[in-house]
Design an enzyme around this catalytic site. Structure first.
Site, PDB file in Angstrom:
ATOM      1  N   ARG A  74     -17.856  25.267 -42.018  1.00 56.17           N
ATOM      2  CA  ARG A  74     -17.971  25.105 -40.576  1.00 56.17           C
ATOM      3  C   ARG A  74     -19.435  25.162 -40.157  1.00 56.17           C
ATOM      4  O   ARG A  74     -20.241  25.827 -40.791  1.00 56.17           O
ATOM      5  CB  ARG A  74     -17.196  26.216 -39.858  1.00 56.17           C
ATOM      6  CG  ARG A  74     -15.695  25.966 -39.764  1.00 56.17           C
ATOM      7  CD  ARG A  74     -14.997  27.024 -38.954  1.00 56.17           C
ATOM      8  NE  ARG A  74     -15.032  28.311 -39.616  1.00 56.17           N
ATOM      9  CZ  ARG A  74     -15.820  29.311 -39.301  1.00 56.17           C
ATOM     10  NH1 ARG A  74     -16.653  29.204 -38.284  1.00 56.17           N
ATOM     11  NH2 ARG A  74     -15.774  30.431 -39.967  1.00 56.17           N
ATOM     12  N   TYR A 216     -15.340  18.152 -42.945  1.00 55.34           N
ATOM     13  CA  TYR A 216     -14.876  19.334 -43.676  1.00 55.34           C
ATOM     14  C   TYR A 216     -14.013  20.285 -42.857  1.00 55.34           C
ATOM     15  O   TYR A 216     -14.355  20.613 -41.718  1.00 55.34           O
ATOM     16  CB  TYR A 216     -16.093  20.126 -44.191  1.00 55.34           C
ATOM     17  CG  TYR A 216     -15.715  21.058 -45.316  1.00 55.34           C
ATOM     18  CD1 TYR A 216     -15.679  20.590 -46.623  1.00 55.34           C
ATOM     19  CD2 TYR A 216     -15.360  22.376 -45.081  1.00 55.34           C
ATOM     20  CE1 TYR A 216     -15.305  21.422 -47.660  1.00 55.34           C
ATOM     21  CE2 TYR A 216     -14.989  23.213 -46.111  1.00 55.34           C
ATOM     22  CZ  TYR A 216     -14.965  22.734 -47.399  1.00 55.34           C
ATOM     23  OH  TYR A 216     -14.591  23.558 -48.426  1.00 55.34           O
ATOM     24  N   LYS A 225      -8.969  25.459 -36.347  1.00 62.67           N
ATOM     25  CA  LYS A 225      -9.793  26.358 -35.539  1.00 62.67           C
ATOM     26  C   LYS A 225      -9.979  25.823 -34.113  1.00 62.67           C
ATOM     27  O   LYS A 225      -9.970  26.580 -33.150  1.00 62.67           O
ATOM     28  CB  LYS A 225     -11.153  26.568 -36.194  1.00 62.67           C
ATOM     29  CG  LYS A 225     -11.087  26.991 -37.646  1.00 62.67           C
ATOM     30  CD  LYS A 225     -10.410  28.325 -37.833  1.00 62.67           C
ATOM     31  CE  LYS A 225     -10.476  28.751 -39.281  1.00 62.67           C
ATOM     32  NZ  LYS A 225      -9.838  30.042 -39.529  1.00 62.67           N
ATOM     33  N   HIS A 245      -6.790  35.016 -34.766  1.00 60.52           N
ATOM     34  CA  HIS A 245      -7.188  34.694 -36.142  1.00 60.52           C
ATOM     35  C   HIS A 245      -6.536  35.707 -37.081  1.00 60.52           C
ATOM     36  O   HIS A 245      -7.202  36.598 -37.598  1.00 60.52           O
ATOM     37  CB  HIS A 245      -8.724  34.765 -36.216  1.00 60.52           C
ATOM     38  CG  HIS A 245      -9.314  34.165 -37.439  1.00 60.52           C
ATOM     39  ND1 HIS A 245     -10.557  34.542 -37.906  1.00 60.52           N
ATOM     40  CD2 HIS A 245      -8.863  33.213 -38.298  1.00 60.52           C
ATOM     41  CE1 HIS A 245     -10.841  33.844 -38.993  1.00 60.52           C
ATOM     42  NE2 HIS A 245      -9.823  33.037 -39.247  1.00 60.52           N
ATOM     43  N   SER A 267     -13.246  34.990 -41.594  1.00 62.28           N
ATOM     44  CA  SER A 267     -13.045  33.972 -42.628  1.00 62.28           C
ATOM     45  C   SER A 267     -13.503  34.502 -43.987  1.00 62.28           C
ATOM     46  O   SER A 267     -14.550  35.137 -44.091  1.00 62.28           O
ATOM     47  CB  SER A 267     -13.858  32.719 -42.296  1.00 62.28           C
ATOM     48  OG  SER A 267     -13.446  32.198 -41.060  1.00 62.28           O
ATOM     49  N   CYS A 269     -12.328  36.863 -45.949  1.00 63.11           N
ATOM     50  CA  CYS A 269     -12.294  38.317 -46.160  1.00 63.11           C
ATOM     51  C   CYS A 269     -10.933  38.755 -46.712  1.00 63.11           C
ATOM     52  O   CYS A 269     -10.562  39.916 -46.601  1.00 63.11           O
ATOM     53  CB  CYS A 269     -12.586  39.069 -44.865  1.00 63.11           C
ATOM     54  SG  CYS A 269     -14.311  39.019 -44.392  1.00 63.11           S
ATOM     55  N   ASP A 292      -3.591  32.661 -41.702  1.00 66.94           N
ATOM     56  CA  ASP A 292      -4.845  32.465 -40.964  1.00 66.94           C
ATOM     57  C   ASP A 292      -4.715  32.608 -39.447  1.00 66.94           C
ATOM     58  O   ASP A 292      -5.613  33.141 -38.816  1.00 66.94           O
ATOM     59  CB  ASP A 292      -5.415  31.081 -41.290  1.00 66.94           C
ATOM     60  CG  ASP A 292      -6.879  30.928 -40.890  1.00 66.94           C
ATOM     61  OD1 ASP A 292      -7.643  31.894 -41.060  1.00 66.94           O
ATOM     62  OD2 ASP A 292      -7.246  29.845 -40.407  1.00 66.94           O
ATOM     63  N   ARG A 404     -12.179  24.952 -51.596  1.00 68.44           N
ATOM     64  CA  ARG A 404     -10.884  25.277 -50.981  1.00 68.44           C
ATOM     65  C   ARG A 404      -9.724  24.583 -51.669  1.00 68.44           C
ATOM     66  O   ARG A 404      -9.891  23.557 -52.313  1.00 68.44           O
ATOM     67  CB  ARG A 404     -10.906  24.814 -49.510  1.00 68.44           C
ATOM     68  CG  ARG A 404     -11.967  25.489 -48.645  1.00 68.44           C
ATOM     69  CD  ARG A 404     -11.434  26.719 -47.993  1.00 68.44           C
ATOM     70  NE  ARG A 404     -12.437  27.496 -47.289  1.00 68.44           N
ATOM     71  CZ  ARG A 404     -12.127  28.449 -46.417  1.00 68.44           C
ATOM     72  NH1 ARG A 404     -10.874  28.719 -46.121  1.00 68.44           N
ATOM     73  NH2 ARG A 404     -13.061  29.154 -45.838  1.00 68.44           N
TER      74      ARG A 404
HETATM   75  O1  SAT Z   1     -12.675  26.885 -40.514  1.00 70.63           O
HETATM   76  S1  SAT Z   1     -12.222  26.582 -41.861  1.00 70.63           S
HETATM   77  O2  SAT Z   1     -10.843  26.111 -41.779  1.00 70.63           O
HETATM   78  O3  SAT Z   1     -13.064  25.564 -42.485  1.00 70.63           O
HETATM   79  C1  SAT Z   1     -12.276  27.949 -42.838  1.00 70.63           C
HETATM   80  C2  SAT Z   1     -12.547  29.220 -42.158  1.00 70.63           C
HETATM   81  O4  SAT Z   1     -13.647  29.430 -41.667  1.00 70.63           O
HETATM   82  O5  SAT Z   1     -11.643  30.086 -42.103  1.00 70.63           O
HETATM   83 MN    MN Z   2      -9.750  31.507 -40.893  1.00 70.51          MN
END
Ligand code: SAT
Ligand code: MN
Length: 648
Positions: A74, A216, A225, A245, A267, A269, A292, A404
């Site tokens: 990101r 990406y 997101k 989140h 993210s 973690c 997520d 990923r």
């Molecule tokens: O935002 S992404 O889906 O690329 C991955 C993340 O930051 O959790």
């Molecule tokens: Mn995430």
């Protein structure tokens, strides 16, 4: 320009027609969402050199993509919340005037799909028809986005049918920003190479998402997101629910009682690891609903009911192993897209800390050859015969740190199918949440688990969350601790102070606030000064979950401290404390204590983060654009009382 297809829904037709005129693609394909169509797009990408087909015996339906080196995560610096007033975006977001931004971006989109196909992806965030579910239409020129969206969301005809003539949806537009001239050959990963040409833009009032220049993950799969967190958090505030989140899991006790838990960690973690964990405690069963994002709505009984709006897992590959997360590895055995991992000679994939010996040689995430390390069979280096030390010094990894897997949730062996389908006791209402966890990577000070004294204290805990920055974002500050309130810092769709207030409001507006979930702060990442982990994590985290369930049931007491309710070390079950990694009882005692000096420092920096939000708010106030939003008084009061108690 292509011919705009016909749609029964006038808003869909208008959205597609608008972008057809601006982007002038060669042709338009409306995604149907069938398996045959998905496969055909993947195969076309193989032909065009954008996908590598993996060994179909080992990994049926699986493909590998390698992104451009500039497009691996990101881009928070290029992410904008374009509300009409700057103060509504708040001090944690980049803001630009929406009219200006649209003008600027429309220029960038002009002719941007020349030589390309425009795909129209109808998608649902959540099970189609569930009352919590929302819908979207993403226009994109990236077939990679199409097939990833097929996995991550519910796409296709069923959504079009559900929308009917008048159904509403969030309009999304995405382009990789790389038009093709007549006869020009495409590259493996088209994108705008310069960071300043990328835009990830949310218009919270228009409820639109405009993304340009990146292909990406969270920059391009706009359901994730951009929609499910940034836009949905704004919808949620306006409508009295929550977009968070958070993972969602179902835990069943040896007595057969079910608990539903959500957890917010930044993210990379370990949300995916916790969401599919194999409990070390005998008799406990854990099932996955999501890894997520959670959407939570208050029920008439006062409880919060949650769904996972997603349909797959976009998980971090490195570190995912049969030890750390076997269920994630099982989820990747078929129908999975891998991005930026290593290709092995037999057409399989590999990454660092996969717990599998590296092949003699392979192809790294940049497409260069890589070789097994001379003195560690679990590493790879850029040249043959390199030692572990040399590889480390070269700063080399064969799979990108943010590489990923995009895996269908249905592959997960421990998926809670009902919960995943948004069904509880036969009704499509989502699952009632018993506990909310906050956490992050914190090497010091923060205890293993800490129970909030009240809802407001829980909101305070969430507001003060922080973590080491991970590779999920392009940043030169990886490893440094930053405040990441509710793990939402990069994902707030509006002013952070209003967001805190909204959390507080959830108690005031609840039909029965005593039924709200209990709130906990957890930290699996404490380290000794020598850098060794003090808690094994993974399956051993079931010990903490059990303590939380015991607290909910009133089965165990706690130690009341200024920072919250801590467990007595003896109440953390050490049953079945065997295997490779075990709980060290000496460390356990240490990590359930209040580190007074550490906490006084912690409290100071929490206060500083509040001050920073307020200072930026008042700066906006000086420009007289509007009234300032400040961190709610209730949170300042908690901060003051914790400080006073600590100083006693
Ligand atoms: O935002 S992404 O889906 O690329 C991955 C993340 O930051 O959790
Ligand atoms: Mn995430």
């Amino acid at each position: 320009m292509a011919t705009t297809p016909k749609f029964a829904n006038a808003k869909v037709a208008a959205w597609v027609d608008k972008w057809n005129k601006i982007c002038t693609p060669d042709k338009i394909v409306v995604v149907k969402g069938t398996a045959a169509e998905h496969k055909a797009i993947c195969e076309m990408m193989v032909k065009n050199g954008q996908f590598i087909k993996l060994n179909q015996k080992l990994r049926p339906g699986c493909y590998l993509a390698r992104s451009h080196e500039s497009d691996v995560a990101r881009v928070e610096g290029r992410t904008f919340i374009c509300s009409k007033r700057e103060i509504d975006a708040g001090p944690t977001n980049h803001w630009m005037d929406p009219v200006e931004m649209k003008k600027k971006m429309e220029k960038a989109y002009k002719g941007c799909m020349k030589g390309r196909t425009m795909y129209v992806i109808p998608f649902a965030m959540g099970p189609i028809g569930n009352p919590i579910t929302q819908y979207g239409i993403e226009i994109t020129d990236s077939p990679y986005v199409v097939v990833n969206m097929n996995i991550m969301t519910r796409t296709g005809d069923a959504v079009i049918k559900h929308l009917g003539k008048t159904g509403d949806f969030i309009p999304c537009i995405h382009s990789v920003g790389a038009p093709l001239k007549k006869g020009q050959k495409d590259v493996a990963w088209p994108c705008a190479k310069r960071i300043e040409d990328k835009y990830i833009t949310q218009f919270p009032e228009d409820r639109e998402i405009w993304s340009f220049g990146s292909g990406y993950g969270g920059n391009a799969l706009l359901g994730k997101k951009c929609f499910a967190l940034r836009i949905a958090s704004k919808l949620a505030k306006d409508e009295g629910w929550m977009a968070e989140h958070m993972l969602i899991l179902t835990l069943t006790s040896p007595e057969g009682k079910k608990y539903h838990v959500t957890a917010a960690f930044p993210s990379a973690c370990g949300k995916t690891n916790l969401a599919m964990m194999l409990p070390k405690l005998p008799g406990w069963k854990l099932e996955t609903i999501g890894d997520d994002i959670a959407w939570l709505k208050p029920g008439e009984d006062g409880r919060l009911y949650a769904i996972n709006p997603e349909n797959g897992f976009f998980g971090v590959a490195p570190g995912t192993s049969m030890d750390s997360n076997p269920n994630a590895l099982h989820s990747c055995t078929k129908g999975t897209i891998f991005t930026n991992v290593v290709l092995t000679p037999d057409g399989d994939i590999w990454w660092e800390d996969m717990g599998i010996k590296a092949p003699k040689e392979g192809v790294d995430w940049k497409g260069n050859p890589c070789y097994v390390c001379a003195d560690d069979p679990y590493r790879m280096g850029p040249k043959p015969g390199m030692t572990k030390k040399e590889i480390k010094e070269a700063g080399y990894v064969a799979a990108h740190k943010n590489s990923r897997f995009t895996a269908p949730a249905q592959n997960c062996p421990v998926l809670d199918k009902d919960g995943f389908n948004g069904v509880y006791e036969g009704k499509p209402v989502g699952v009632p949440i018993d506990a909310i966890l906050f956490g992050g990577r914190r090497p010091s000070t923060i205890p293993l688990v800490n129970e909030a004294k009240s809802w407001t204290h829980g909101v305070f805990m969430g507001s003060a969350a922080g973590s080491e920055i991970t590779a999920a974002v392009i940043s030169d500050k990886i490893g440094q601790v930053r405040r990441d309130p509710m793990a939402m810092l990069p994902f707030f769709g509006y002013n952070v102070a209003d967001y805190f207030q909204h959390w507080l409001e959830m108690e005031r507006t609840s039909a029965d606030a005593t039924k709200l979930p209990k709130i906990y702060f957890v930290n699996w990442f404490r380290k000794t000064p020598k850098g060794e982990f003090m808690w094994p994590g993974f399956g051993d985290n079931s010990r903490v979950l059990k303590w939380i369930c015991d607290r909910i049931e009133g089965k165990v007491g706690c130690v009341k401290t200024p920072i919250g309710n801590l467990p007595k070390a003896a109440d953390i079950s050490l049953e079945n404390n065997t295997g490779k990694d075990v709980v060290n009882p000496k460390f356990l005692k240490e990590i359930v204590k209040v580190d007074k000096a550490g906490w006084l420092e912690e409290i100071k920096t929490i206060g500083e983060s509040y001050d920073e939000y307020d200072a930026k708010a008042s700066k906006d106030n000086q420009t007289k654009s509007t009234t300032a939003r400040r961190v709610p008084k209730a949170l300042r009061e908690i901060l003051a009382s914790v400080t006073a108690e600590l100083k006693k």
